[in-house]
Design an enzyme around this catalytic site. Structure first.
Site, mmCIF file in Angstrom:
data_model
loop_
_atom_site.group_PDB
_atom_site.id
_atom_site.type_symbol
_atom_site.label_atom_id
_atom_site.label_comp_id
_atom_site.label_asym_id
_atom_site.label_seq_id
_atom_site.Cartn_x
_atom_site.Cartn_y
_atom_site.Cartn_z
ATOM 1 N N CYS A 330 0.830 -1.201 0.000
ATOM 2 C CA CYS A 330 0.000 0.000 0.000
ATOM 3 C C CYS A 330 0.869 1.258 0.000
ATOM 4 O O CYS A 330 1.559 1.525 -0.973
ATOM 5 C CB CYS A 330 -0.975 -0.043 1.167
ATOM 6 S SG CYS A 330 -2.357 1.112 0.990
ATOM 7 N N HIS A 427 -3.531 -5.429 1.147
ATOM 8 C CA HIS A 427 -3.386 -5.771 2.559
ATOM 9 C C HIS A 427 -3.859 -7.209 2.754
ATOM 10 O O HIS A 427 -4.734 -7.690 2.039
ATOM 11 C CB HIS A 427 -4.248 -4.853 3.438
ATOM 12 C CG HIS A 427 -3.787 -3.440 3.480
ATOM 13 N ND1 HIS A 427 -2.598 -3.064 4.077
ATOM 14 C CD2 HIS A 427 -4.349 -2.297 3.015
ATOM 15 C CE1 HIS A 427 -2.452 -1.757 3.988
ATOM 16 N NE2 HIS A 427 -3.493 -1.265 3.338
#
Length: 499
Positions: A330, A427
């Protein structure tokens, strides 16, 4: 209307999130439809619902313990700190804007209709709601506009269990002082106290328990032992980041960014018997790890500046130049690129050079991506590893033709790869267990060491087993018969308040 019980505590980190998780599991085991609820949560560890909305990770975990899918109504107000004084405000899973603390406190009572709509909607669909407070109800400077502790308990007429943390010391002072600082009508709402994280013989506590009951006029409903459960918990951030593992054959260094988010991404590697995971916040702590992991962050631009100022940026670049594998997730993925641009001031207006380890460029926009993903790694040495994860991020990344990290179930691609540098927006990419096994084998081959060949349990299977262990321990420790009686007494919305 659903029965309800509320768990508040004497301080942050006393363990109320885990106790709510345990109660959700216990009630589900007993055959009830149960849902967690937390009106306002402040956390950088969040999760995505099936319909692409965002809520606190703790409520997602509690829902899983209850045997149901998470729903944004379980956490209608989420604050994600982006600085020491400001947060992104998320209402019913959607970003409403950035506010400093003073601005938010002026307007938060206006969020009560959103909170009550979510609460009453869940109450209409469930037998029991387990409500979690935040911080302490005795923060008297915040009492007037409270929407998460006694203020919420008043709005929904909920009985309150008050939890104290004996592991930090002074638990009797914690509980007595909290009760003493409550208003009389709030004090009457406290139907029981719980001592949490106890190590030792509970008989040694008996004299203190009797005296506490006499002083507070509130029964002690249980002493919960210190539990070493492996369950994702927002309040476990400090303990997880500072965890000391036994020496392992391979060493993974996670960069502890100032605004690190979704640190639970690394729970699965921590469980592998051949991988040692440690967290690094200074250049002298980095050493020569076998792999470097750059996690997500709520402030990518700010944390990238910190990375350069701390000297860690140059150290990571040097390590990658020597062939050390580097993973970015991310915000960490964005940092690995060539440039990060924020023309609208979504984070910190301007442009910054990235670490230059991936040929990608990121532009921050006002739109937030929130979605769950199924994917398969498409890059060596992880090709074929199945991934199940989720995206929560601001900004769009142009990969400029770089090979993707994985191929998505919908036919698209995610991330980028350059040599031994890997970046992805996913994630939870390690949670399936397959990528952990591939990573461990890859690092072991590079280093020329042997590691245990043990299949890694999926995080979902691990959590499910841990929920049962947690529920068994808490059920034994608490007076559940009395808790059921208390909830029955408050079952009617207009029932008398108090003990």
């Amino acid at each position: 209307m659903a029965k309800r019980i509320m768990v508040q505590s004497t301080m942050s980190g006393a363990g109320k999130s885990l106790l709510v998780t345990a109660l959700c599991r216990i009630f589900a085991q007993d055959g009830y439809r149960v849902s967690p609820f937390k009106s306002q949560n402040m956390a950088l560890n969040s999760f995505v619902t099936p319909d692409g909305l965002e809520l606190g990770r703790a409520q997602a975990v509690q829902a899983e313990a209850a045997g149901i899918e998470c729903d944004v109504r379980m956490n209608p107000i989420l604050l994600k700190p982006s600085s020491d004084t400001g947060s992104q405000l998320i209402v019913n899973g959607e970003v409403r804007g950035h506010y400093d603390a003073k601005e938010y406190f002026k307007m938060k009572r206006g969020l009560i209709p959103d909170i009550l709509r979510a609460y009453h909607s869940l109450a209409a669909e469930n037998d029991i709601l387990v409500i979690e407070g935040a911080g302490s109800p005795a923060e008297i400077n915040l009492r007037e506009d409270d929407i998460v502790n006694m203020g919420l308990a008043e709005l929904v007429n909920a009985p309150v269990l008050l939890v104290g943390d004996i592991d930090r010391g002074g638990v009797f002072a914690q509980l007595y002082g909290t009760v003493a600082l409550l208003r009389p009508e709030e004090r009457r709402r406290v139907v029981g106290t719980i001592i949490n994280k106890f190590r030792g013989d509970t008989e040694l506590l008996r004299p203190g328990l009797h005296q506490l009951e006499g002083l507070t006029e509130v029964p002690v409903l249980g002493v919960v032992p210190y539990l070493k459960t492996d369950i994702d918990d927002e309040d476990s951030l400090a303990s997880q980041l500072n965890r000391v593992q036994t020496e392992r054959a391979l060493e993974l260094a996670v960069i502890r960014l100032p605004h690190i988010s979704n640190f639970t991404d690394f729970a699965a590697p921590e469980e592998h018997p051949g991988l040692g995971v440690r967290y690094v916040s200074r250049i002298d702590q980095l050493g020569d790890p076998d792999c470097i992991l750059l996690p997500g962050t709520k402030n990518t631009m700010g944390d990238l500046r910190w990375l350069y100022d701390s000297g860690l940026a140059d150290a990571i670049i040097d390590a990658a130049g020597r062939g050390t594998p580097v993973f970015g997730i991310c915000g960490g993925y964005q940092m690995l690129g060539r440039t990060l641009s924020d023309p609208l001031g979504t984070e910190q207006k301007g442009e910054l050079p990235g670490l230059g380890l991936l040929p990608v460029d990121t532009v921050f926009t006002g739109e937030k991506t929130r979605t769950r993903r199924n994917a398969v790694c498409s890059c060596d040495p992880f090709a074929g590893a199945a991934l199940t994860g989720y995206e929560i991020h601001m900004g769009q990344t142009e990969t400029n033709g770089a090979p993707p990290f994985c191929r998505l179930e919908d036919g698209g691609t995610d991330g980028a790869v350059c040599g031994s540098v890997f970046g992805t927006y996913l994630h939870g990419l390690f949670d399936s267990g397959e990528l952990v096994e591939r990573l461990a084998a890859y690092l072991a081959e590079r280093k020329g060491v042997e590691i245990p060949q043990v299949p890694v349990e999926t995080r979902a299977a691990c959590r499910n087993r841990q929920y049962d262990l947690l529920a068994d321990a808490v059920r034994e420790a608490l007076d559940m018969k009395r808790i059921y009686e208390i909830m029955e007494g408050y079952a009617d919305e207009d029932s008398p308040r108090g003990n």
